[in-house]
Design a protein around this motif. Structure first.
Motif, PDB file in Angstrom:
ATOM      1  N   ARG A 190      11.439  24.551 -20.768  1.00 46.03           N
ATOM      2  CA  ARG A 190      11.557  24.514 -18.999  1.00 46.03           C
ATOM      3  C   ARG A 190      10.891  25.651 -18.504  1.00 46.03           C
ATOM      4  O   ARG A 190      10.715  25.763 -17.321  1.00 46.03           O
ATOM      5  CB  ARG A 190      12.977  24.235 -18.512  1.00 46.03           C
ATOM      6  CG  ARG A 190      13.766  23.092 -19.216  1.00 46.03           C
ATOM      7  CD  ARG A 190      14.908  22.861 -18.380  1.00 46.03           C
ATOM      8  NE  ARG A 190      14.890  22.230 -17.163  1.00 46.03           N
ATOM      9  CZ  ARG A 190      14.640  21.050 -16.791  1.00 46.03           C
ATOM     10  NH1 ARG A 190      14.663  20.308 -17.879  1.00 46.03           N
ATOM     11  NH2 ARG A 190      14.415  20.883 -15.578  1.00 46.03           N
ATOM     12  N   CYS A 191      11.208  26.803 -19.057  1.00 44.21           N
ATOM     13  CA  CYS A 191      11.062  28.299 -18.600  1.00 44.21           C
ATOM     14  C   CYS A 191       9.577  28.152 -18.157  1.00 44.21           C
ATOM     15  O   CYS A 191       8.634  27.857 -18.662  1.00 44.21           O
ATOM     16  CB  CYS A 191      11.333  29.485 -19.669  1.00 44.21           C
ATOM     17  SG  CYS A 191      10.891  30.673 -19.018  1.00 44.21           S
ATOM     18  N   ALA A 192       9.283  28.891 -16.704  1.00 44.94           N
ATOM     19  CA  ALA A 192       8.118  29.136 -16.325  1.00 44.94           C
ATOM     20  C   ALA A 192       7.764  30.648 -16.462  1.00 44.94           C
ATOM     21  O   ALA A 192       6.586  30.941 -16.165  1.00 44.94           O
ATOM     22  CB  ALA A 192       8.130  28.935 -14.661  1.00 44.94           C
ATOM     23  N   PHE A 193       8.199  31.356 -17.391  1.00 40.12           N
ATOM     24  CA  PHE A 193       8.090  32.616 -17.525  1.00 40.12           C
ATOM     25  C   PHE A 193       7.788  33.575 -16.324  1.00 40.12           C
ATOM     26  O   PHE A 193       6.915  34.480 -16.381  1.00 40.12           O
ATOM     27  CB  PHE A 193       6.828  32.782 -18.682  1.00 40.12           C
ATOM     28  CG  PHE A 193       7.365  32.157 -19.999  1.00 40.12           C
ATOM     29  CD1 PHE A 193       7.721  32.826 -21.036  1.00 40.12           C
ATOM     30  CD2 PHE A 193       7.181  30.887 -20.108  1.00 40.12           C
ATOM     31  CE1 PHE A 193       8.160  32.255 -22.138  1.00 40.12           C
ATOM     32  CE2 PHE A 193       7.505  30.029 -21.170  1.00 40.12           C
ATOM     33  CZ  PHE A 193       7.974  30.903 -22.443  1.00 40.12           C
ATOM     34  N   CYS A 194       8.460  33.322 -15.435  1.00 43.57           N
ATOM     35  CA  CYS A 194       8.256  34.059 -13.993  1.00 43.57           C
ATOM     36  C   CYS A 194       8.688  35.412 -14.287  1.00 43.57           C
ATOM     37  O   CYS A 194       8.715  36.374 -13.023  1.00 43.57           O
ATOM     38  CB  CYS A 194       8.872  33.425 -13.000  1.00 43.57           C
ATOM     39  SG  CYS A 194      10.656  33.184 -13.008  1.00 43.57           S
ATOM     40  N   ASN A 195       9.775  35.531 -14.907  1.00 49.69           N
ATOM     41  CA  ASN A 195      10.425  37.203 -15.168  1.00 49.69           C
ATOM     42  C   ASN A 195      11.353  37.489 -14.161  1.00 49.69           C
ATOM     43  O   ASN A 195      12.065  38.615 -14.135  1.00 49.69           O
ATOM     44  CB  ASN A 195       9.269  37.989 -15.231  1.00 49.69           C
ATOM     45  CG  ASN A 195       9.694  39.394 -15.869  1.00 49.69           C
ATOM     46  OD1 ASN A 195      10.358  39.363 -16.992  1.00 49.69           O
ATOM     47  ND2 ASN A 195       9.360  40.625 -15.421  1.00 49.69           N
ATOM     48  N   GLU A 196      11.705  36.511 -13.454  1.00 41.03           N
ATOM     49  CA  GLU A 196      12.767  36.827 -12.319  1.00 41.03           C
ATOM     50  C   GLU A 196      14.119  37.091 -13.010  1.00 41.03           C
ATOM     51  O   GLU A 196      14.884  37.997 -12.472  1.00 41.03           O
ATOM     52  CB  GLU A 196      13.017  35.583 -11.466  1.00 41.03           C
ATOM     53  CG  GLU A 196      11.758  35.500 -10.375  1.00 41.03           C
ATOM     54  CD  GLU A 196      11.681  36.455  -9.541  1.00 41.03           C
ATOM     55  OE1 GLU A 196      12.581  37.284  -9.073  1.00 41.03           O
ATOM     56  OE2 GLU A 196      10.357  36.769  -9.193  1.00 41.03           O
ATOM     57  N   CYS A 197      14.632  36.432 -14.152  1.00 42.60           N
ATOM     58  CA  CYS A 197      15.567  36.948 -14.671  1.00 42.60           C
ATOM     59  C   CYS A 197      15.784  37.922 -15.339  1.00 42.60           C
ATOM     60  O   CYS A 197      16.967  38.923 -15.058  1.00 42.60           O
ATOM     61  CB  CYS A 197      16.254  35.619 -15.886  1.00 42.60           C
ATOM     62  SG  CYS A 197      14.723  35.445 -16.919  1.00 42.60           S
ATOM     63  N   ALA A 198      14.515  38.502 -15.793  1.00 42.85           N
ATOM     64  CA  ALA A 198      14.711  39.627 -16.611  1.00 42.85           C
ATOM     65  C   ALA A 198      14.734  40.877 -15.433  1.00 42.85           C
ATOM     66  O   ALA A 198      15.307  42.006 -15.670  1.00 42.85           O
ATOM     67  CB  ALA A 198      13.438  40.137 -17.393  1.00 42.85           C
ATOM     68  N   LEU A 225      19.571  31.664  -9.890  1.00 41.06           N
ATOM     69  CA  LEU A 225      18.327  32.443  -9.531  1.00 41.06           C
ATOM     70  C   LEU A 225      17.149  31.744  -9.997  1.00 41.06           C
ATOM     71  O   LEU A 225      16.094  31.478  -9.435  1.00 41.06           O
ATOM     72  CB  LEU A 225      18.096  33.818  -9.877  1.00 41.06           C
ATOM     73  CG  LEU A 225      16.861  34.688  -9.550  1.00 41.06           C
ATOM     74  CD1 LEU A 225      16.847  35.117  -8.265  1.00 41.06           C
ATOM     75  CD2 LEU A 225      16.636  35.715 -10.669  1.00 41.06           C
ATOM     76  N   CYS A 226      17.106  31.001 -11.276  1.00 45.38           N
ATOM     77  CA  CYS A 226      16.036  30.531 -11.959  1.00 45.38           C
ATOM     78  C   CYS A 226      15.433  29.169 -11.131  1.00 45.38           C
ATOM     79  O   CYS A 226      16.235  28.442 -11.048  1.00 45.38           O
ATOM     80  CB  CYS A 226      16.560  29.977 -13.414  1.00 45.38           C
ATOM     81  SG  CYS A 226      15.121  29.177 -14.404  1.00 45.38           S
ATOM     82  N   PRO A 227      14.353  29.241 -10.899  1.00 45.67           N
ATOM     83  CA  PRO A 227      13.469  28.328 -10.099  1.00 45.67           C
ATOM     84  C   PRO A 227      13.402  26.909 -10.704  1.00 45.67           C
ATOM     85  O   PRO A 227      13.074  26.069 -10.043  1.00 45.67           O
ATOM     86  CB  PRO A 227      12.183  29.015  -9.671  1.00 45.67           C
ATOM     87  CG  PRO A 227      11.856  29.657 -10.831  1.00 45.67           C
ATOM     88  CD  PRO A 227      13.032  30.345 -11.357  1.00 45.67           C
TER      89      PRO A 227
HETATM   90  S1  SF4 Z   1      11.573  33.606 -16.658  1.00 44.43           S
HETATM   91 FE1  SF4 Z   1      13.954  33.499 -16.329  1.00 44.43          FE
HETATM   92  S2  SF4 Z   1      14.001  33.020 -14.130  1.00 44.43           S
HETATM   93 FE2  SF4 Z   1      11.909  32.539 -14.790  1.00 44.43          FE
HETATM   94  S3  SF4 Z   1      11.811  30.454 -15.350  1.00 44.43           S
HETATM   95 FE3  SF4 Z   1      12.193  31.600 -17.255  1.00 44.43          FE
HETATM   96  S4  SF4 Z   1      14.405  31.779 -17.670  1.00 44.43           S
HETATM   97 FE4  SF4 Z   1      14.020  30.926 -15.299  1.00 44.43          FE
END
Ligand code: SF4
Length: 250
Positions: free
Chosen positions: A66-74, A49-51
């Motif tokens: 690398r993380c975009a802190f989009c919160n999708e994983c949480a 799922l992680c973009p």
């Molecule tokens: S918040 Fe989670 S899904 Fe989003 S970029 Fe970071 S690790 Fe990937």
């Protein structure tokens, strides 16, 4: 005079008194906590799922570089992954940005790799030249905010300057495009030694969503040692400020 006093009274205190202890909204996404109960199947699904491919498909570790802190994983696995509002996520070793399942410790610099000359020379005043190497102006705006009336990082003598000749180091934002690679090298060379390199934001640290693009030339990073990594997308001013304060031993 009375008018000025009334303005001060009405505005209240605008500056952040303690840059180390300032709290931010609970909704701010800083240091992630990953449960050690996360299963291989869950890791597989969340990694897919992680973009930005920030989640290792085997270990489930999140790479803050690398993380975009989009919160999708949480959102997908709220019982397994959550982001604390802890903004102190700077590191001075790239591998320390990898947050593994079960980790509970706060993220701090490794004191054993902090250069002694950095603290002895720059502790009381650090002038930095910012280079946007293909950046999108998000991290650049947050860096500019560090000098505003709220954060007032200048109180510690840390400021951005116009010329690399007047700087003690460079702060790089953006994924480092081919078009900016020579300008970056020339700017770095123009800074008198000893000097430091700080990478700000996931684009600068890993290339971010542009990683692997033929439009990038990131050879600068293999030719020169980085002193500080500031994750974020964009990085929060307090993440930058606290990271630099840790580097200087303030
Ligand atoms: S918040 Fe989670 S899904 Fe989003 S970029 Fe970071 S690790 Fe990937």
């Amino acid at each position: 005079m009375k008018r000025e006093l009334r303005v001060i009274r009405d505005h209240g205190r605008q500056y952040i008194k303690d840059l180390r202890k300032q709290t931010v909204s609970d909704r701010f996404r800083g240091l992630p906590v990953i449960s050690d109960m996360i299963t291989p199947k869950e890791i597989e699904s969340v990694s897919a799922l992680c973009p930005v491919n920030a989640i290792d498909s085997k270990s489930g570790a999140i790479d803050l570089g690398r993380c975009a802190f989009c919160n999708e994983c949480a959102l997908l696995l709220p019982e397994r992954i959550r982001f604390l509002n802890d903004y102190r996520i700077a590191a001075n070793k790239r591998e320390d940005l990898i947050i593994r399942p079960g980790r509970r410790d706060p993220l701090r610099l490794d004191e054993s790799v902090v250069r002694k000359d950095v603290r002895s020379l720059f502790r009381k005043a650090l002038k930095l030249r910012q280079v946007s190497a293909g950046g999108d102006n998000s991290c650049e705006m947050e860096l500019a905010a560090t000098g505003n009336v709220n954060f007032d990082f200048g109180r510690y003598g840390v400021e951005f300057v116009a010329s690399p000749r007047h700087a003690d180091g460079i702060v790089i934002t953006g994924p480092i495009t081919e078009n900016m690679s020579r300008a970056l090298e020339l700017t770095y060379k123009a800074v008198p030694s000893p000097k430091i390199i700080i990478l700000v934001g996931s684009d600068a640290i890993s290339g971010g969503i542009f990683d692997g693009s033929p439009a990038l030339n990131r050879s600068f990073l293999s030719d020169h040692k980085t002193d500080l990594y500031i994750p974020g997308n964009p990085a929060h001013p307090l993440t930058f400020i606290n990271g630099v304060m840790d580097l200087l031993g303030l």
